[in-house]
Design an enzyme around this catalytic site. Structure first.
Site, PDB file in Angstrom:
ATOM      1  CE1 TYR A  86      44.553  38.752  32.284  1.00  0.00           C
ATOM      2  CE2 TYR A  86      43.312  37.990  34.206  1.00  0.00           C
ATOM      3  CZ  TYR A  86      44.480  38.009  33.458  1.00  0.00           C
ATOM      4  OH  TYR A  86      45.581  37.289  33.873  1.00  0.00           O
ATOM      5  CE  LYS A 103      45.136  34.934  31.881  1.00  0.00           C
ATOM      6  NZ  LYS A 103      46.436  34.368  31.454  1.00  0.00           N
TER       7      LYS A 103
END
Length: 229
Positions: free
Chosen positions: A131, A135
């Site tokens: 994750y 990002k």
């Protein structure tokens, strides 16, 4: 005498908690002349304001909504999946990266000078956490677009006024603020921030026009939330 407001801001993601806070603050700001909200649905509870224009758009069709971005000075993107662990990676990537990059590219092509992105603490294209790597890759792509001003907001725990995601979030909302005193030094960036304060900080940032890439962690966006227009 105060100068007349001329700055116009486009926002994607105003139906979310942080985006809603940013929108409300933009509409209150004497520095902002107009706000255009783009989204998959209209804001039924949007503040009544002559400054606000809403457009329901197809996020798959950036070319279709791109003309709506012309004439704006700044853009804010708070679009994202509320519970990223609850959706398949492909769906998460489409919303958090593909849709965001399509919006950012359309903003750049339409002459928007400043772009602010809501991300996450620890975002890093080289992270071992999928994750956070996603990002980080998104941030790198946004920077590569070459906006006059790019602002990257990296919050940790978002403190919402209401529990939206069940028992786990209820516990975090209750416990996290009590941990702030333990989060000192480099750990300060993991302190919680209310969605209202983070939205206010993003609105304050949209009023600025100094160039470069600006990265905000807890200390920076907390100070920005206290700044006046």
């Amino acid at each position: 005498m105060q100068r007349a407001a001329t700055r116009r801001v486009a926002i994607l993601g105003a139906t979310g908690a942080v985006g809603g806070g940013a929108l409300a603050e933009l509409l209150r700001s004497p520095a902002i002349a107009g706000v255009t909200s783009l989204g998959r649905r209209s804001l039924a509870d949007a503040p009544a304001s002559p400054k606000l224009t809403q457009h329901v758009v197809d996020l798959e069709d950036a070319a279709g909504y791109a003309p709506l971005l012309a004439g704006h000075d700044a853009a804010i993107c708070t679009l994202g999946v509320g519970q990223p662990t609850k959706v398949p990676r492909e769906a998460l990537w489409k919303i958090d990266v593909d849709y965001v990059m399509a919006f950012a590219t359309a903003c750049r092509d339409q002459g928007v000078g400043s772009f602010a992105l809501l991300g996450a603490v620890g975002a890093d294209a080289d992270s071992s956490v999928d994750y956070l790597r996603m990002k980080g890759e998104l941030e790198a792509q946004v920077i590569a677009l070459g906006f006059f001003r790019t602002s990257l907001f990296r919050p940790s725990m978002l403190l919402t006024p209401h529990n939206r995601y069940g028992v786990g979030q209820a516990i975090l909302l209750k416990v996290w603020p009590k941990l702030d005193w333990l989060l000192a030094g480099r750990l300060r960036r993991f302190r919680g921030i209310t969605v209202a304060d983070l939205g206010r900080a993003m609105a304050r940032d949209a009023e600025r026009d100094d160039p470069g890439v600006h990265v905000y962690h807890w200390d920076e966006f907390s100070a920005l939330a206290r700044a006046t227009s």
